[in-house]
Design an enzyme around this catalytic site. Structure first.
Site, short mmCIF file in Angstrom:
data_model
loop_
_atom_site.label_atom_id
_atom_site.label_comp_id
_atom_site.label_asym_id
_atom_site.label_seq_id
_atom_site.Cartn_x
_atom_site.Cartn_y
_atom_site.Cartn_z
N GLU A 114 0.84 -1.21 0.00
CA GLU A 114 0.00 0.00 0.00
C GLU A 114 0.87 1.25 0.00
O GLU A 114 1.98 1.24 0.54
CB GLU A 114 -0.87 0.02 1.27
CG GLU A 114 -2.26 -0.53 1.09
CD GLU A 114 -3.20 0.48 0.42
OE1 GLU A 114 -2.74 1.37 -0.32
OE2 GLU A 114 -4.41 0.35 0.64
N ASP A 115 0.34 2.34 -0.55
CA ASP A 115 1.03 3.62 -0.46
C ASP A 115 0.89 4.19 0.95
O ASP A 115 1.85 4.67 1.55
CB ASP A 115 0.53 4.61 -1.52
CG ASP A 115 -1.00 4.76 -1.53
OD1 ASP A 115 -1.71 4.04 -0.81
OD2 ASP A 115 -1.49 5.63 -2.28
N ASP A 140 -4.47 5.15 5.99
CA ASP A 140 -5.03 6.39 6.53
C ASP A 140 -6.08 5.99 7.58
O ASP A 140 -5.74 5.81 8.75
CB ASP A 140 -5.63 7.17 5.34
CG ASP A 140 -6.15 8.54 5.71
OD1 ASP A 140 -5.68 9.11 6.70
OD2 ASP A 140 -7.03 9.05 4.99
N PHE A 142 -2.48 15.96 4.32
CA PHE A 142 -2.61 15.32 3.02
C PHE A 142 -1.29 15.42 2.27
O PHE A 142 -0.73 16.50 2.11
CB PHE A 142 -3.74 15.98 2.22
CG PHE A 142 -4.17 15.12 1.08
CD1 PHE A 142 -5.04 14.05 1.28
CD2 PHE A 142 -3.69 15.35 -0.20
CE1 PHE A 142 -5.42 13.23 0.22
CE2 PHE A 142 -4.07 14.53 -1.27
CZ PHE A 142 -4.93 13.48 -1.05
N ARG A 153 1.44 12.16 -8.90
CA ARG A 153 1.95 10.82 -8.57
C ARG A 153 3.41 10.67 -8.99
O ARG A 153 4.14 9.84 -8.46
CB ARG A 153 1.14 9.74 -9.30
CG ARG A 153 -0.32 9.65 -8.86
CD ARG A 153 -0.95 8.39 -9.45
NE ARG A 153 -2.39 8.40 -9.40
CZ ARG A 153 -3.12 7.99 -8.36
NH1 ARG A 153 -2.53 7.55 -7.28
NH2 ARG A 153 -4.44 8.02 -8.40
P1 IMP Z 1 -7.85 4.44 3.98
O1 IMP Z 1 -8.86 3.45 3.50
O2 IMP Z 1 -8.52 5.63 4.63
O3 IMP Z 1 -6.79 3.83 4.87
O4 IMP Z 1 -7.17 5.11 2.72
C1 IMP Z 1 -6.36 4.43 1.88
C2 IMP Z 1 -6.18 5.16 0.56
O5 IMP Z 1 -6.55 6.53 0.60
C3 IMP Z 1 -4.73 5.15 0.18
O6 IMP Z 1 -4.34 3.96 -0.46
C4 IMP Z 1 -4.62 6.39 -0.69
O7 IMP Z 1 -4.93 6.08 -2.03
C5 IMP Z 1 -5.66 7.34 -0.14
N1 IMP Z 1 -5.05 8.36 0.73
C6 IMP Z 1 -5.13 8.45 2.08
N2 IMP Z 1 -4.44 9.50 2.57
C7 IMP Z 1 -3.88 10.09 1.49
C8 IMP Z 1 -3.00 11.24 1.34
O8 IMP Z 1 -2.57 11.92 2.28
N3 IMP Z 1 -2.64 11.51 0.05
C9 IMP Z 1 -3.07 10.80 -1.02
N4 IMP Z 1 -3.87 9.73 -0.93
C10 IMP Z 1 -4.28 9.38 0.32
MG MG Z 2 -5.31 7.96 -3.97
#
Ligand code: IMP
Ligand code: MG
Length: 184
Positions: free
Chosen positions: A100-101, A104, A153, A166
């Site tokens: 995963e990147d 969050d 963010f 990206r």
């Molecule tokens: P989660 O389900 O809230 O954990 O979010 C996961 C996805 O949200 C990540 O794989 C990202 O694609 C996107 N995301 C969450 N925070 C950021 C951020 O700060 N910048 C860009 N994408 C984000």
């Molecule tokens: Mg994204």
């Protein structure tokens, strides 16, 4: 919302990313020696991290991608996760490492863990470049973590804002008039 003419500040430099990813690669290689490892990149955000991470793992391995939509062009999670493109091979008996990147809220990764359990991998672990622990809605174990960051963010190194940025070689934040006025 149109992307404002941004000024971008570096949060994690290309050098720091590369040094940490080399460490993670060595750790993963040590843990998976002799195992049938498949890296599963969660699209789109993980593609840059995965490209560097896989080259830092000195093992025979395979690579798969999973398309997931959890965000639109917004900076907030909708909480809804959808698999938009699936793996090309069965996971049964393989040692799966999700890549995963960023974790969050944890909603995306916890959804994926649940849906992958029924595919019977020999093991299922997670590598994430970034973690924002202050935003957790569903706690998750990150087995291989690059960096913990505060609740802001970030963009670059695979991460987007409205599908852009990206391709930045570092992780950054947007500093603009709208950002300082509370636009992010
Ligand atoms: P989660 O389900 O809230 O954990 O979010 C996961 C996805 O949200 C990540 O794989 C990202 O694609 C996107 N995301 C969450 N925070 C950021 C951020 O700060 N910048 C860009 N994408 C984000
Ligand atoms: Mg994204």
């Amino acid at each position: 919302m149109p992307v404002p003419d941004p000024q971008i500040e570096v949060v994690i430099s290309a050098e720091k990313l590369s040094a940490r990813i080399r460490e993670l690669g060595r750790e993963i290689a040590r843990d998976y020696t002799g195992k049938d490892l498949v890296l599963i990149g969660v699209l789109k955000g993980s593609f840059v991290f995965l490209a560097d991470l896989c080259r830092a793992i000195d093992l025979p391995l395979s690579v798969e991608f999973l398309g997931v939509a959890s965000y639109g062009d917004e900076t907030q999670s909708s909480g809804a996760v959808q698999i938009t493109s699936d793996l090309t091979r069965p996971l049964e008996g393989k040692h799966a490492l999700l890549v995963e990147d960023i974790v969050d809220t944890g909603l995306t990764i916890e959804y994926l863990r649940e849906s992958f359990a029924s595919r019977h991998p020999a093991s299922l672990k997670l590598a994430s470049l970034l973690h924002k622990p202050s935003r957790t809605k569903r706690p998750t174990t990150i087995d291989y973590l690059g960096f913990t960051i505060p609740d802001e963010f970030v963009i670059g190194y695979g991460l987007d804002y409205a599908q852009k940025f990206r391709n930045l070689p570092y992780v950054g934040r947007i500093v603009s008039k709208s950002a300082s006025a509370g636009g992010f």
